[in-house]
Every structure is written in C-alpha cells, then in structure tokens.
Write a protein that holds these residues in place. Structure first.
Motif, PDB file in Angstrom:
ATOM      1  N   UNK A 124       0.810  -1.218   0.000  1.00 11.09           N
ATOM      2  CA  UNK A 124       0.000   0.000   0.000  1.00 11.09           C
ATOM      3  C   UNK A 124       0.839   1.262   0.000  1.00 11.09           C
ATOM      4  N   UNK A 125       1.983   1.217   0.698  1.00 10.48           N
ATOM      5  CA  UNK A 125       2.885   2.372   0.731  1.00 10.48           C
ATOM      6  C   UNK A 125       3.962   2.303  -0.356  1.00 10.48           C
ATOM      7  N   UNK A 126       3.855   1.324  -1.256  1.00  7.55           N
ATOM      8  CA  UNK A 126       4.806   1.179  -2.370  1.00  7.55           C
ATOM      9  C   UNK A 126       6.248   1.157  -1.858  1.00  7.55           C
ATOM     10  N   UNK A 127       6.476   0.253  -0.934  1.00  8.99           N
ATOM     11  CA  UNK A 127       7.768   0.178  -0.261  1.00  8.99           C
ATOM     12  C   UNK A 127       8.514  -1.127  -0.576  1.00  8.99           C
ATOM     13  N   UNK A 128       8.039  -1.890  -1.536  1.00  9.95           N
ATOM     14  CA  UNK A 128       8.570  -3.224  -1.794  1.00  9.95           C
ATOM     15  C   UNK A 128      10.066  -3.237  -2.088  1.00  9.95           C
ATOM     16  N   UNK A 129      10.578  -2.227  -2.759  1.00  8.40           N
ATOM     17  CA  UNK A 129      11.976  -2.234  -3.208  1.00  8.40           C
ATOM     18  C   UNK A 129      12.964  -1.751  -2.148  1.00  8.40           C
ATOM     19  N   UNK A 130      12.475  -1.430  -0.939  1.00  7.42           N
ATOM     20  CA  UNK A 130      13.348  -0.739   0.024  1.00  7.42           C
ATOM     21  C   UNK A 130      13.484  -1.458   1.364  1.00  7.42           C
ATOM     22  N   UNK A 131      12.872  -2.625   1.487  1.00 11.57           N
ATOM     23  CA  UNK A 131      12.808  -3.268   2.807  1.00 11.57           C
ATOM     24  C   UNK A 131      14.172  -3.715   3.324  1.00 11.57           C
ATOM     25  N   UNK A 132      15.157  -3.917   2.435  1.00 12.26           N
ATOM     26  CA  UNK A 132      16.472  -4.398   2.872  1.00 12.26           C
ATOM     27  C   UNK A 132      17.529  -3.290   2.909  1.00 12.26           C
ATOM     28  N   UNK A 133      17.109  -2.059   2.624  1.00 10.43           N
ATOM     29  CA  UNK A 133      18.052  -0.943   2.658  1.00 10.43           C
ATOM     30  C   UNK A 133      18.197  -0.398   4.082  1.00 10.43           C
ATOM     31  N   UNK A 134      19.378   0.142   4.390  1.00  9.31           N
ATOM     32  CA  UNK A 134      19.558   0.814   5.665  1.00  9.31           C
ATOM     33  C   UNK A 134      18.694   2.073   5.695  1.00  9.31           C
ATOM     34  N   UNK A 144       2.060  13.372   9.129  1.00  6.73           N
ATOM     35  CA  UNK A 144       2.356  12.094   8.462  1.00  6.73           C
ATOM     36  C   UNK A 144       2.385  12.161   6.946  1.00  6.73           C
ATOM     37  N   UNK A 145       1.756  13.168   6.349  1.00  4.12           N
ATOM     38  CA  UNK A 145       1.711  13.261   4.887  1.00  4.12           C
ATOM     39  C   UNK A 145       3.025  13.767   4.308  1.00  4.12           C
ATOM     40  N   UNK A 146       3.779  14.506   5.085  1.00  2.96           N
ATOM     41  CA  UNK A 146       5.005  15.128   4.584  1.00  2.96           C
ATOM     42  C   UNK A 146       5.941  14.097   3.952  1.00  2.96           C
ATOM     43  N   UNK A 147       6.339  14.355   2.725  1.00  3.97           N
ATOM     44  CA  UNK A 147       7.312  13.511   2.046  1.00  3.97           C
ATOM     45  C   UNK A 147       6.730  12.342   1.283  1.00  3.97           C
ATOM     46  N   UNK A 148       5.420  12.118   1.381  1.00  6.26           N
ATOM     47  CA  UNK A 148       4.822  10.969   0.715  1.00  6.26           C
ATOM     48  C   UNK A 148       4.388  11.299  -0.703  1.00  6.26           C
ATOM     49  N   UNK A 149       4.456  10.313  -1.576  1.00  3.63           N
ATOM     50  CA  UNK A 149       3.934  10.447  -2.930  1.00  3.63           C
ATOM     51  C   UNK A 149       2.412  10.369  -2.891  1.00  3.63           C
ATOM     52  N   UNK A 150       1.779  10.697  -4.013  1.00  3.60           N
ATOM     53  CA  UNK A 150       0.315  10.792  -4.063  1.00  3.60           C
ATOM     54  C   UNK A 150      -0.361   9.477  -3.684  1.00  3.60           C
ATOM     55  N   UNK A 151       0.088   8.359  -4.280  1.00  7.50           N
ATOM     56  CA  UNK A 151      -0.565   7.077  -4.014  1.00  7.50           C
ATOM     57  C   UNK A 151      -0.414   6.669  -2.551  1.00  7.50           C
ATOM     58  N   UNK A 152       0.755   6.907  -1.995  1.00  5.60           N
ATOM     59  CA  UNK A 152       0.973   6.571  -0.586  1.00  5.60           C
ATOM     60  C   UNK A 152       0.140   7.461   0.327  1.00  5.60           C
ATOM     61  N   UNK A 153      -0.054   8.713  -0.074  1.00  2.00           N
ATOM     62  CA  UNK A 153      -0.894   9.622   0.704  1.00  2.00           C
ATOM     63  C   UNK A 153      -2.335   9.138   0.733  1.00  2.00           C
ATOM     64  N   UNK A 154      -2.846   8.705  -0.417  1.00  2.00           N
ATOM     65  CA  UNK A 154      -4.202   8.183  -0.471  1.00  2.00           C
ATOM     66  C   UNK A 154      -4.346   6.935   0.401  1.00  2.00           C
ATOM     67  N   UNK A 155      -3.337   6.078   0.379  1.00  2.00           N
ATOM     68  CA  UNK A 155      -3.358   4.874   1.207  1.00  2.00           C
ATOM     69  C   UNK A 155      -3.294   5.246   2.686  1.00  2.00           C
TER      70      UNK A 155
END
Length: 235
Positions: free
Chosen positions: A121-131, A161-172
């Motif tokens: 929902x937050x479009x975070x799939x590509x970042x889970x293993x990054x520091x 909480x909205x600060x820094x989020x992209x549009x789709x993540x904001x809607x979620x």
C-alpha cells in the motif's frame, strides 16, 4: 471525562520557561476515534507530540491519565500503549526496515505480523532491505508509518504524516487513518486541511499553546477551519 482512553490536564511545555510553547493545554481522547490537530506554524504541534511521547522533558502538568490510571509520559505501561511517528526521524539509521520492525515488536512484546499489505500500500517493496540512513525522506517516513499501523497501539500519534509521501501513498495513508478506529485512537497533526477533514472524527485547533476550538460533525469542514486559522494569523 469517564470513558476517555487518555487525558492530559493543564500541560505546560517550553524551551524558554519565560515563553511557554504550550500553556494550560488540556485534551481528552476517546476510545476508537481519529482526532486531527491543526494550527499555524509554531503553534506547538510537534512540541506537543514530543512531550506526549516522553521526549521533551521541559514540561509540567496537573495530571496524565490512561483510562482510570494516573501515569507519566515515561511510564512503561504508557509507553507500551502508544507509538509515535515524527515529522522527521533520523534514528535507527543502521537498521534495515525488517530489523527495525522486529526490534519494535520485541520491545512492545507483540508477535510480528504479516505486513505485506502495508508494504504494498505504501509502495515500499523495493526498500525493505536498505539501511534507513540510505532511504529518502519519504521512504524513511514509510518505515515508521508501516510499523505504527502494523503495531496497532491503543494510541497512535502522527506528526505531519503526509510530509514527504507520494500521491498514491498519501491516499493509502488516508484510508489507514480513517479506518484506525477499529484498533485504537489516533491523534495526528497536519497543516493540510484535506488530511484533517477527510479522516478525522474531531478536529482540535491549537491556538496560543492550548486548544482554541473544537470541530466535529457538520462543523468539520475546510471552510470553517480555514476561517479560524485566518483569524489566528490576523491576530
């Protein structure tokens, strides 16, 4: 008020004691409600949430109550009931998302759940293993938002909480906030009227270090809130 999940009476907080940021601030939060907090820049929104989270010690108040028990902001029983997502948070920089999530759930003595829907929902799939230190501001914010919504504390505090989020993540995010009453109570600050009016059961207007006005029901619309803020700006 009987039945409140959390109440603070006559809170004062300051950086310079001669110029308090919060003065005689009182608030009651009901079970399973979403409360939006809005105010002009410098009104004290972030100071309030830091104080409630036990991170701002230059404060005093008459009482802090969790259900029927009187507590302090740093009591273990209160800490285990609340989680805060701050507007900016550079902590845990050498943790990955998965490491941070595991750490938090161990600290709160909860079983680690499946968070795949929140990650998607937050479009975070590509970042889970990054520091965390290598993430952008928006993706670092998502780490703490995903953790908070997965944790489902009785009290969830969100600072801008909205600060820094992209549009789709904001809607979620709006959907997560609006539906949180199923699990507990949210108090969140925002300078974006849309986020307040779309998700909140009540809106508190922070003026001169205390709650100046409260909106609920049919009164809770952008025009009414903007009128109060414009008046405050003129003042």
């Amino acid at each position: 008020m009987e039945g409140d999940v959390f109440a603070v009476q006559n809170l004062w907080a300051w950086y310079d004691k001669e110029k308090p940021v919060l003065s005689d601030f009182s608030v009651e939060l009901r079970p399973h409600e979403v409360v939006g907090l809005i105010g002009l820049n410098g009104a004290g929104k972030t100071t309030l949430l830091k104080t409630l989270s036990g991170l701002h010690e230059a404060c005093r108040c008459d009482s802090v109550r969790l259900h029927e028990d009187f507590v302090t902001f740093r009591d273990a029983c209160f800490k285990l009931c609340r989680y805060t997502v701050f507007a900016e948070d550079n902590s845990f920089g050498y943790f990955t998302f998965q490491e941070y999530l595991s750490y938090v759930f161990a600290a709160y003595k909860k079983k680690l759940p499946d968070v795949s829907q929140l990650i998607q929902g937050f479009h975070f799939e590509d970042y889970t293993r990054m520091l965390l230190k290598d993430l952008s501001t928006g993706n670092r914010k998502k780490v703490f938002l995903i953790t908070g919504f997965a944790l489902k504390p009785e009290l969830l505090f969100l600072d801008e909480p909205v600060n820094g989020l992209d549009f789709q993540s904001t809607e979620f995010l709006y959907k997560q906030i609006a539906g949180y009453g199923e699990y507990g109570t949210i108090l969140f600050s925002s300078h974006i009227l849309e986020s307040i009016t779309l998700t909140s059961d009540r809106v508190l207007v922070l003026e001169h270090g205390k709650i100046g006005q409260i909106f609920s029901g049919g009164q809770m619309n952008a025009a009414n809130i903007r009128e109060v803020l414009d008046h405050e700006h003129d003042f």
